[in-house]
Every structure is written in structure tokens, then in C-alpha cells.
Design a protein around this motif. Structure first.
Motif, PDB file in Angstrom:
ATOM      1  N   ARG A 136       8.673   7.595  29.372  1.00 26.87           N
ATOM      2  CA  ARG A 136       7.221   7.752  29.445  1.00 26.87           C
ATOM      3  C   ARG A 136       6.805   8.450  30.730  1.00 26.87           C
ATOM      4  N   TRP A 137       7.440   8.074  31.851  1.00 25.93           N
ATOM      5  CA  TRP A 137       7.131   8.750  33.117  1.00 25.93           C
ATOM      6  C   TRP A 137       7.503  10.224  33.062  1.00 25.93           C
ATOM      7  N   ARG A 138       8.614  10.541  32.421  1.00 26.28           N
ATOM      8  CA  ARG A 138       9.020  11.940  32.323  1.00 26.28           C
ATOM      9  C   ARG A 138       7.927  12.766  31.642  1.00 26.28           C
ATOM     10  N   ARG A 139       7.432  12.264  30.520  1.00 28.71           N
ATOM     11  CA  ARG A 139       6.380  12.994  29.803  1.00 28.71           C
ATOM     12  C   ARG A 139       5.080  13.003  30.607  1.00 28.71           C
ATOM     13  N   LEU A 140       4.760  11.866  31.220  1.00 26.02           N
ATOM     14  CA  LEU A 140       3.503  11.747  31.948  1.00 26.02           C
ATOM     15  C   LEU A 140       3.473  12.660  33.165  1.00 26.02           C
ATOM     16  N   GLU A 141       4.550  12.678  33.943  1.00 25.28           N
ATOM     17  CA  GLU A 141       4.578  13.530  35.133  1.00 25.28           C
ATOM     18  C   GLU A 141       4.420  14.994  34.767  1.00 25.28           C
ATOM     19  N   ARG A 142       5.055  15.413  33.713  1.00 22.54           N
ATOM     20  CA  ARG A 142       4.910  16.810  33.294  1.00 22.54           C
ATOM     21  C   ARG A 142       3.501  17.100  32.779  1.00 22.54           C
ATOM     22  N   ARG A 143       2.913  16.132  32.083  1.00 23.67           N
ATOM     23  CA  ARG A 143       1.554  16.330  31.580  1.00 23.67           C
ATOM     24  C   ARG A 143       0.562  16.462  32.725  1.00 23.67           C
ATOM     25  N   VAL A 144       0.700  15.636  33.755  1.00 25.16           N
ATOM     26  CA  VAL A 144      -0.214  15.708  34.883  1.00 25.16           C
ATOM     27  C   VAL A 144       0.009  17.001  35.665  1.00 25.16           C
ATOM     28  N   VAL A 145       1.252  17.417  35.844  1.00 20.85           N
ATOM     29  CA  VAL A 145       1.522  18.685  36.517  1.00 20.85           C
ATOM     30  C   VAL A 145       0.862  19.838  35.757  1.00 20.85           C
ATOM     31  N   ASP A 146       0.897  19.786  34.443  1.00 23.65           N
ATOM     32  CA  ASP A 146       0.262  20.831  33.642  1.00 23.65           C
ATOM     33  C   ASP A 146      -1.261  20.808  33.769  1.00 23.65           C
ATOM     34  N   ALA A 147      -1.829  19.669  34.178  1.00 23.79           N
ATOM     35  CA  ALA A 147      -3.282  19.528  34.263  1.00 23.79           C
ATOM     36  C   ALA A 147      -3.845  20.006  35.596  1.00 23.79           C
ATOM     37  N   VAL A 148      -2.982  20.367  36.557  1.00 27.50           N
ATOM     38  CA  VAL A 148      -3.447  20.832  37.861  1.00 27.50           C
ATOM     39  C   VAL A 148      -3.034  22.287  38.051  1.00 27.50           C
ATOM     40  N   ASP A 149      -3.608  22.901  39.077  1.00 26.81           N
ATOM     41  CA  ASP A 149      -3.288  24.304  39.358  1.00 26.81           C
ATOM     42  C   ASP A 149      -1.999  24.454  40.144  1.00 26.81           C
ATOM     43  N   VAL A 150      -1.756  23.514  41.063  1.00 22.35           N
ATOM     44  CA  VAL A 150      -0.561  23.562  41.906  1.00 22.35           C
ATOM     45  C   VAL A 150      -0.059  22.138  42.091  1.00 22.35           C
TER      46      VAL A 150
END
Length: 393
Positions: free
Chosen positions: A167-181
């Protein structure tokens, strides 16, 4: 933003960083300082009894606000976890109060919102701004994975950790995709997260003064850290039970010095007389001066270890588990002795205690590495430039 005004930045923290007495606080304190050189900064942070909210003047920012963790994270039923896409404890947290408190604090529009770790994004949500930045100094997926590999937990907890890791793997990538940097601490973390917007901003160390000249009465092996943190407690146990008995078989006068909060509470009446534990200290440098070899058997936890940078900066010969130097470009036989287990660590410590010339060569190479890559002054300049570029896009 007009051509004449300074950018406005909302900095969302997971801890109040004054005093800067651990790695997380040191990083946040320096990042805030860097951003404040190029922008007007409002800081809104989580806080608690161990990190009470201070003042805006403590940080040199325009405005400061916060919400206590007890108020920010209201419990929900733990039965939500099996059916939730979120890992523990987030599947069972109500963060509406945190978002209401932030909404009451913010004023006007922001050119950049800065999130310290994924947990602040989960707590405060996607705040409206021209740009968003995420600082990921610890990958939760890695923290869970290394904890499981170290054998921490019952079979049921191990199963739950396996689910949370995914779940953390998916979540961390999702949040990274939601920001510019997204900022990470190492090339390995950048490769792990992937994406063009992931930038390496390493952890650093601030040399405030040179170590005082001290001649230790006994050969001294040292370890520095807060012993409220599980991986440090585990490392202290390894040193006392597995490493130092082997060291003392070769160097009978060798002693162990544990420097940091709650270290004096470890082991109780069973603490050997060759172990000294300071408890909390206001300044660590006077104690570093007593250490002949820094030994770091950290085997789980995630992030980068400031204690490694302390050793490099102050020319303290270093012996460590390979995992302990993750995220720092320390090479075995060049800057330190790196090993895989307690037996290897004991042999490395003995070698450094018995061969002063070799120990000095490694320590000097470590100092050069620190000067080239891990000074906070240079890292702050890097961060200020990256922020200035980002808000101008």
C-alpha cells in the motif's frame, strides 16, 4: 506573483524543528532557512509534547501555526484497515480537524506548497497553489521492508506489514505524481520512486565547531542517537551483546559510549560497567571528542543517518553495517569499514583501534567526502535555487 514581489510559500511540517536535535528536525530547519532566502514563508506544522510549537522568530519566517497531533489525527475504527487502500495507521485516521485548522491559518494564495513527507500530504491534503513540492527523506516502504527483514514482529504483524508495504508503494508513487517536484535524499531513492520530477537533495551536517582535544582514558567505541527510536535501540543491543564482547576479547580496555536521549535508561541494572550512557545532551560535540571509533550496526529503519555524517565531518574512524550508510556515498576501504554482521563489525572495530594510521587515512578521506557533498551551507544554496526556479515556471 508580480515581477517585484517575493514568492509566497506555505511550508507544511510534520514536526516543529526547534531545537534541531534529531535528523528530521535538522533537515526541516535547514530547508526552511533555505526557502526563506528566496520567499516569504508561512509554516504550519504538526506538533506534540516532545516538539512543542515555538514562534515564527525561532524559524525566521513570516507566520507560524500548527495543530497538535492528538487533534489532527482522530481515531477511527481499526476495522477499516482490511478494506482500505491506505496502510496503517492512516486507514483508521480522521484528518478533518487538521484540514480545518490549516484552512483557518492560510491567507491568500501561495506560489508553492511544500510538504514534509507523505504524511503531511495525507494529513493536510492537496492545498491549492501554483506549485507543489514534496520532501521525502524517508521511504515508508523501505522502513517496513527492512524492519521485516530484521525479524521485527510476530507472524501476524509480518503479514500486516507485507500488506502495508504494498500500500505504501502505491501511495508514495501516487503522491509523487500529485506534486510538481519531489526531493529525495539519495540516487537510490530517486531510482526507486522514478519520474522526471524527482530530485536528489541529500541530508547534510552543520559543523558548528571543532572537537575539543581529548585523550580518552580507554579505547572508546561510540554510538550516537535518540534511543526513543527503535533502530537505535536495536543497534545498542547489538553493540552490547554481540559486538563489544568480541572487541573486548582483543582489546580488554575498550569501552562503549552511548550518546543520546534515553540511552541512560537502556539495560537497567544489567548494563555492563564498560558501557557509559549519557542520556540527553545539549551538545553532542564534546562527547564525540571521546570516541576513537564510531560503530553503527543499524539494520533497519529507512532514511539516512546523521551519525554517519557526524563521524565523517569530525574525522572519527567509522565502522558500520552497509545498510547504515545507505544514501551516503561512503565506500568500503576508502572512507570507512563496511560489514554485514556483528562479527564483521567487531573485527572492523578492532582493526581500527589497533591500526591508528589506517584509521586516520579513512577518517581524512571521510572528511573530504563530507566537504564535497554534505555541508548544509551548500545544500541550502541548492534548495534555494531549485525553489526559485520552480516558482518562476
Amino acid at each position: 506573483m508580480s515581477s517585484t514581489s517575493r514568492p509566497r510559500v506555505l511550508f507544511l511540517g510534520n514536526v516543529f524543528p526547534v531545537p534541531a536535535d534529531d535528523g528530521t528536525k535538522i533537515r526541516i530547519r535547514n530547508l526552511v532557512e533555505a526557502v526563506a532566502t528566496v520567499a516569504d514563508v508561512d509554516v504550519f506544522t504538526l506538533y506534540g509534547p516532545d516538539d512543542p510549537l515555538g514562534t515564527a522568530a525561532d524559524l525566521g519566517v513570516a507566520r507560524l501555526g500548527g495543530v497538535s497531533r492528538n487533534r489532527a489525527w482522530r481515531p477511527r475504527s481499526p476495522l477499516r484497515w482490511p478494506v482500505s487502500p491506505l496502510p496503517r495507521p492512516w486507514a483508521s485516521r480522521d484528518v478533518s480537524a487538521a484540514r480545518e485548522a490549516l484552512s483557518a491559518f492560510t491567507r491568500g494564495s501561495y506560489d508553492l506548497v511544500w510538504y514534509c513527507r507523505v504524511e503531511t500530504f495525507l494529513t493536510f491534503g492537496p492545498v491549492p497553489a501554483s506549485r507543489r513540492l514534496l520532501d521525502v527523506d524517508v521511504l515508508e516502504e523501505e522502513r517496513i521492508a527492512t524492519s521485516v527483514e530484521a525479524g521485527k514482529g510476530s507472524p501476524l504483524r509480518t503479514f500486516a506489514a507485507f500488506v502495508d508495504r504494498a500500500r505504501w508503494r502505491r501511495l508514495e508513487r501516487r503522491v509523487v505524481d500529485a506534486v510538481d517536484v519531489a526531493f529525495v535524499c539519495s540516487d537510490a531513492d530517486r531510482r526507486h520512486l522514478g519520474g522526471d520530477g524527482v530530485v536528489v537533495v541529500p541530508n547534510g551536517y552543520e559543523e558548528t565547531r571543532s572537537l575539543p582535544a581529548v585523550t580518552p582514558e580507554h579505547p572508546t567505541v561510540g554510538f550516537v542517537g535518540s534511543f526513543a527510536y527503535g533502530p537505535n535501540v536495536d543497534a545498542a543491543r547489538v553493540l552490547v551483546e554481540e559486538v563489544m564482547p568480541r572487541v573486548r576479547a582483543r582489546v580488554p580496555q575498550a569501552r562503549l559510549l552511548l550518546v543520546g536521549k534515553h540511552g541512560d535508561e537502556l539495560f537497567g541494572v544489567d548494563r555492563p560497567d564498560w558501557v557509559e550512557a549519557t542520556g540527553y545532551v545539549d551538545e553532542v560535540e564534546p562527547w564525540l571528542a571521546h570516541i576513537d571509533v564510531m560503530a553503527v550496526p543499524i539494520r533497519y529503519g529507512g532514511g539516512t543517518r546523521i551519525k554517519i555524517l557526524e563521524a565523517l565531518c569530525h574525522r572519527i574512524p567509522l565502522a558500520a553495517y552497509r545498510y547504515a550508510v545507505a544514501g551516503i556515498d561512503v565506500a568500503d576501504g576508502v572512507h570507512a569499514r563496511l560489514v554485514e554482521d556483528a562479527e564483521g563489525l567487531a573485527a572492523a572495530v578492532v582493526a581500527l583501534l589497533e591500526d591508528a594510521d589506517s584509521a586516520a587515512r579513512l577518517a581524512e578521506a571521510g572528511r573530504r567526502l563530507f566537504e564535497e557533498r554534505y555541508r548544509w551551507a551548500a545544500i541550502r544554496t541548492q534548495v534555494a535555487g531549485l525553489v526559485a526556479d520552480l516558482v518562476q515556471r
